[in-house]
Design an enzyme around this catalytic site. Sequence first.
Site, mmCIF file in Angstrom:
data_model
loop_
_atom_site.group_PDB
_atom_site.id
_atom_site.type_symbol
_atom_site.label_atom_id
_atom_site.label_comp_id
_atom_site.label_asym_id
_atom_site.label_seq_id
_atom_site.Cartn_x
_atom_site.Cartn_y
_atom_site.Cartn_z
ATOM 1 N N ASP A 152 26.881 -63.621 80.651
ATOM 2 C CA ASP A 152 27.239 -63.142 79.326
ATOM 3 C C ASP A 152 26.139 -62.183 78.843
ATOM 4 O O ASP A 152 24.949 -62.460 79.016
ATOM 5 C CB ASP A 152 27.346 -64.356 78.398
ATOM 6 C CG ASP A 152 27.867 -64.002 77.034
ATOM 7 O OD1 ASP A 152 29.033 -63.566 76.959
ATOM 8 O OD2 ASP A 152 27.122 -64.151 76.049
ATOM 9 N N GLU A 166 28.230 -58.822 81.975
ATOM 10 C CA GLU A 166 28.538 -57.818 80.971
ATOM 11 C C GLU A 166 27.319 -56.911 80.860
ATOM 12 O O GLU A 166 26.278 -57.344 80.361
ATOM 13 C CB GLU A 166 28.777 -58.473 79.608
ATOM 14 C CG GLU A 166 30.032 -59.309 79.509
ATOM 15 C CD GLU A 166 30.209 -59.875 78.108
ATOM 16 O OE1 GLU A 166 31.288 -59.690 77.535
ATOM 17 O OE2 GLU A 166 29.275 -60.495 77.571
#
Length: 664
Positions: free
Chosen positions: A347, A376
């Site tokens: 993340d 990400e």
Amino acid sequence: MRIVLFVVFSVTVFSACFLGMKDKNPFKRYGLYEGTDLGLTYTPDSSTFRVWVPEAETVYMNFYDQSEGGESYVVEPMNPRENGLWELTMPGDLLAKFYTFQIFREGGWLPEVPDPYAKAVGVNGKRAMVIDLAQTNPEGWENDQRPPLDNFTDIIIYELHVRDLSTHPSSGIEHKGKFLGLTEMGTTNPAGQATGLDHIKSLGVTHVHLLPSFDYLSVDESRLDEPQFNWGYDPQNYNVPEGSYSTDPADGRVRIQEFKTLIQTLHDNGLRVIMDVVYNHTGATETSNFNCLAPGYYYRLNRDGTFSDASACGNEVASEREMVRKFMLESLKYWVEEYHIDGFRFDLMGIHDIETMNQISSTLHEIDPTIFIYGEGWTAGDSPLLEPYRALKKHTKQLEGIAAFSDDMRDGVKGHVFTHDARAFISGQEGLEESVKFGVVAATDHPQLDYEKVNYSNAAWANEPSQCINYASCHDNHTLWDRLLISAPDATEAQRIKMHKLANTIILTSQGVPFLHAGVELLRHKQKVENSYNSPDSINQINWNWKTEHEDVFEYYQGLIAMRKAHPAFRMPTTALVQEHLEFLGSPSTNTLAYHIKDNANGDSWKDIIVLFNGNLEAREFEIPGGDWQVIIKDGQIDQEGMGLHKGSKASVSGNSALLLIQE
Ligand code: CA
């Protein structure tokens, strides 16, 4: 906060230069604790506890009989050792006892917390638990094996929240909202169609990516009879599974055994398991386990001493600090070795520094080179970590064996995520052709790309196709179906279904690693709720009656996946192969795209493949190489064995659809 910390970069000189002053990091004098024995070392004769607490006058341990409530039956001071280490050995068999740590500094006691290294906790993660990990192994665990994987480009990811699979009554699953719900076989919806694990298996994906399944903060595990839901991006105990997904959150052993059973069952069914990890921030800030043991150390701070917040969740973890990096490395290794996890999705990976990510990659790939790592490649706000050091998408070429999500492809296909009514390639908006082409070649270097015309990137960012995750939708933002309802309100349902199928036809025929949001194959919607992180089950759950209503869509997605798996031309492992075999053809108009995969690419049985996409609402006629072509995909239907011959050098493609032709 009295102690003002400054961000420490891996290059101290640079840091000092940036700050224009000498590095005043007060933790520096403690150095690195080199041991790999932090946390609990259990034997039936004694238990030894080691914790890293760099700034404390005293550290105490509290022991309890129960997971919450009650008084501690004994409180013991710990013994200070070198380099910030505190240690305590307790004689006797402490199995199933609970414990916390509490430090005294600057004239006061901080809240008692489990240590960040805890491997088992009681209800709501407030106390760690003494367990014997060997007792948490399900039967046959010693024979558990990862399903085979040759190349990362063979991966097809299915992104799933544990609860969403099973909470709807139509799932037919007994353990609703639980890890065990993913282990049930033979479950069906009211029409008798497979649900749950059988459904995932028959869809054909290779990897199940679970939304946060480590212990998180936002669901109260002590009142699971009340409706609660959260995605789980608010970490509490990094090395422990989430309690609300277990059948007994109070007994720390149960969630471990049940999560291992999930992994074992998926492995037995040919599926690998990816964990979504959120080392970039913690759910709590001042009162987190990190901060109650080493105030300030684990986080980046602003120059005024406040917590910096590149996560937009209240804090950001300082991955570049030695003991933070060590924590992340050991935590990830632990999930691989103890739980047999097959991959990790980071993340907000852009909050982490490149050096830490590369050390993670080399450490995990030393254990098993087939572990898949991606993230990400962005942050949710500015960070004191300077941009050149961030593990951003545009720095993917510096990240070894790590992939990044392609928002270029995502938004090129369906429209900018934050402009909800924006159309894009699939829904008839011109100008995104080059962004889709960029996705087709998996963000690699290709001589026919005009990178200046790509929506967000102005250069290739992947060294190899396996570094690019191509997707049209995920848990964030609207589901693909909701997005089409909002951005194409004038379209008919039949047209929207064509657009939906076109989106993932593009994803599943492109080079790189395709990624599907669970339920997209059933036209999943969330009643247009954009970010459903704390919406109720009724918004988030997969309704298995959709499978009956949209059987044709499911079968089409199933067919696309089967074709990708049968044909290595769609999953070339190297940029050189893509450059050699994939050639873009001339397109008849705006919002169309045509390419040719030639000469039995990557050992494919199909000699030539022509892929034509038409994002316009009306049909378009393409020029193609002449000859007799077998039709594989046409008008939202797919048949790998062929649906008849196409002759000649012109091909008409109906609105919002793909045509795929082959020669053997
Ligand atoms: Ca929890």
